[in-house]
Design an enzyme around this catalytic site. Sequence first.
Site, PDB file in Angstrom:
ATOM      1  N   ASP A 166       0.893  -1.163   0.000  1.00 27.85           N
ATOM      2  CA  ASP A 166       0.000   0.000   0.000  1.00 27.85           C
ATOM      3  C   ASP A 166       0.929   1.210   0.000  1.00 27.85           C
ATOM      4  OD1 ASP A 166      -1.498   2.214   0.746  1.00 27.85           O
ATOM      5  OD2 ASP A 166      -2.867   1.034   1.974  1.00 27.85           O
ATOM      6  N   HIS A 167       0.980   1.917  -1.119  1.00 29.20           N
ATOM      7  CA  HIS A 167       2.028   2.944  -1.215  1.00 29.20           C
ATOM      8  C   HIS A 167       1.793   4.104  -0.239  1.00 29.20           C
ATOM      9  CE1 HIS A 167      -0.757   5.135  -3.834  1.00 29.20           C
ATOM     10  NE2 HIS A 167       0.013   6.187  -3.706  1.00 29.20           N
ATOM     11  N   HIS A 217      -6.132   2.593   1.159  1.00 31.15           N
ATOM     12  CA  HIS A 217      -5.333   3.695   1.721  1.00 31.15           C
ATOM     13  C   HIS A 217      -6.029   4.385   2.896  1.00 31.15           C
ATOM     14  CE1 HIS A 217      -3.200   2.978  -1.915  1.00 31.15           C
ATOM     15  NE2 HIS A 217      -3.919   3.731  -2.705  1.00 31.15           N
TER      16      HIS A 217
HETATM   17  C1  BG6 Z   1      -3.637   4.956  -6.294  1.00 32.43           C
HETATM   18  C2  BG6 Z   1      -4.943   5.034  -7.021  1.00 32.43           C
HETATM   19  O1  BG6 Z   1      -3.625   3.854  -5.426  1.00 32.43           O
HETATM   20  O2  BG6 Z   1      -3.427   6.143  -5.551  1.00 32.43           O
HETATM   21  C3  BG6 Z   1      -5.015   6.279  -7.897  1.00 32.43           C
HETATM   22  O3  BG6 Z   1      -5.128   3.888  -7.822  1.00 32.43           O
HETATM   23  C4  BG6 Z   1      -4.692   7.507  -7.088  1.00 32.43           C
HETATM   24  O4  BG6 Z   1      -6.292   6.397  -8.505  1.00 32.43           O
HETATM   25  C5  BG6 Z   1      -3.389   7.318  -6.330  1.00 32.43           C
HETATM   26  O5  BG6 Z   1      -4.605   8.611  -7.970  1.00 32.43           O
HETATM   27  C6  BG6 Z   1      -3.146   8.481  -5.412  1.00 32.43           C
HETATM   28  O6  BG6 Z   1      -1.866   8.338  -4.860  1.00 32.43           O
HETATM   29  P1  BG6 Z   1      -1.073   9.604  -4.348  1.00 32.43           P
HETATM   30  O7  BG6 Z   1       0.168   9.043  -3.757  1.00 32.43           O
HETATM   31  O8  BG6 Z   1      -0.833  10.482  -5.537  1.00 32.43           O
HETATM   32  O9  BG6 Z   1      -1.977  10.277  -3.348  1.00 32.43           O
END
Ligand code: BG6
Length: 504
Positions: A191-192, A254
């Site tokens: 989960d980034h 997230h």
């Molecule tokens: C991803 C989603 O997990 O997270 C995208 O699939 C989204 O739709 C993105 O834009 C948002 O990530 P961050 O790090 O830019 O907030």
Amino acid sequence: MSEQKQKIGERPGDPCAFVIFGASGDLTRRKLLPALYNLRRYGLLPRDVAIIGVGRKDAKREEFVQKMGADLKEFATAEVDESIWQDLAARLYYVAFDFEQPAGYGWLRDMLKDVEAAHKTQGNVLFYLATPPASFATIVKQCADAGLTDETGHWRRFIVEKPFGRDLDSARALNAQLLTSLSERQIYRIDHYLGKETVQNILAFRFANGIFEPVWNRRYIDHVQITVAETLGVEGRGGYYESAGVLRDMIQNHMFQLLALVAMEPPSSFEATPVRDEKVKVLNAIRPLQPEEILQRTVRGQYGEGFVDGQKLVAYRSEGSVAATSPTETFAALKLDVDNWRWGGVPFYLRSGKRLAKHDTEIVIQFRKPPLLAFGKIQIQDLEPNRLILQIQPEEGIVIEIKAKRPGATMNLTRVNLDFNYSDFGPSDKATGYERLLYDAMTGDTTLYHRADMVEAAWRIATPILDVWGSIPPRDFPNYTAGSWGPAAADEMMKRDGRAWRNP
Ligand code: BG6
């Protein structure tokens, strides 16, 4: 002792081969390659490492290396140092095969033997499944059949990208499939968001400071709101998004993780098991909404066309690969209860959407108002409550809003902010957010990865909502203008509770 610990924390990852399934995809060039490059710059990539790209398209090794070099120049977060790139290039390999076909896994096994001899990778392999989710189970099974998952004398780990299932049943089925070939400790569900500095800082903020814990509960907190607002639309990913929607894409994974970090009990240590145990307890304490509550406690939306900075933005239904009558939600707001002694009666409001007015991820802890006021004409209902705002991105900081007396002969109250900004630490190195997560997988630390029970607990909350939404087609879509703060119904939901969203 502590010095030694620090050194251990800073050691490079274990020698290994890093195998990317889906190497020609967007994730590899935008995130994984720049992150590997950064880890090399920081001295955290294993000294003995090889990187093997696996894709469906035929290509020679030289072509793959050349393409990666061009991609790195485009997506690196820092100026590319030629000598570091050359070092990586000499460790890059490519193999093409259809993920369904067993033969290719034999080729991969041979290649792993070759790179083990050439780069002393000691038989350790970190697999990264950067493929469409439909391939996850097949790849793991085929790897197992080819003997690639066996851990005798070395480790074998699999990083699995999201989405992990599309509802509770499919997530359970996927967990069961993976667990027939792997043990839980070999599975790294990524989960980034958990790689973001400011997200990791939530635990430091809560548990490295003694002053917040006593007020972090229903006695002092009125409610919590979590916003993940994006200005971007679906950016060419209409096909994927049509099968997802914001509840699956952002909230189930997230945002539930953000909620868990805010609401969890202090773990007995910051090892993977106690931290993940506490997170899953919180998710399990969230009461799944009953069908009749869903209309009251959830709002869904979809953007219509709009203007931002004089530029016209198309409606979601006019984006590429999106159906002209699409019912997919690009915005959602939920009101959830965490039914435990700490949080009973404190609502958690979550909202996320695409094409909103501002790019902003933040968590607002709103405190109760003081019970009475003795400041002349100022009435308690006119007083804004204290708020603590954890700014995740793009602002990175922590703000506490308090009341102070404005200087002068009369008692005049005004709001002032006590704030901390990450930029106070000085300029920081830009990164992709994947560095820490990849490093952890290379050192065997699963703390920041989802465990099977966490994923299932999150789907237990999301699935009843998806079911009700699926059975009642949204009649009012599109119901918000691109560039706004979402549908009016989301504001009305708060208003009914005598509250309001904080729109920065
Ligand atoms: C991803 C989603 O997990 O997270 C995208 O699939 C989204 O739709 C993105 O834009 C948002 O990530 P961050 O790090 O830019 O907030």
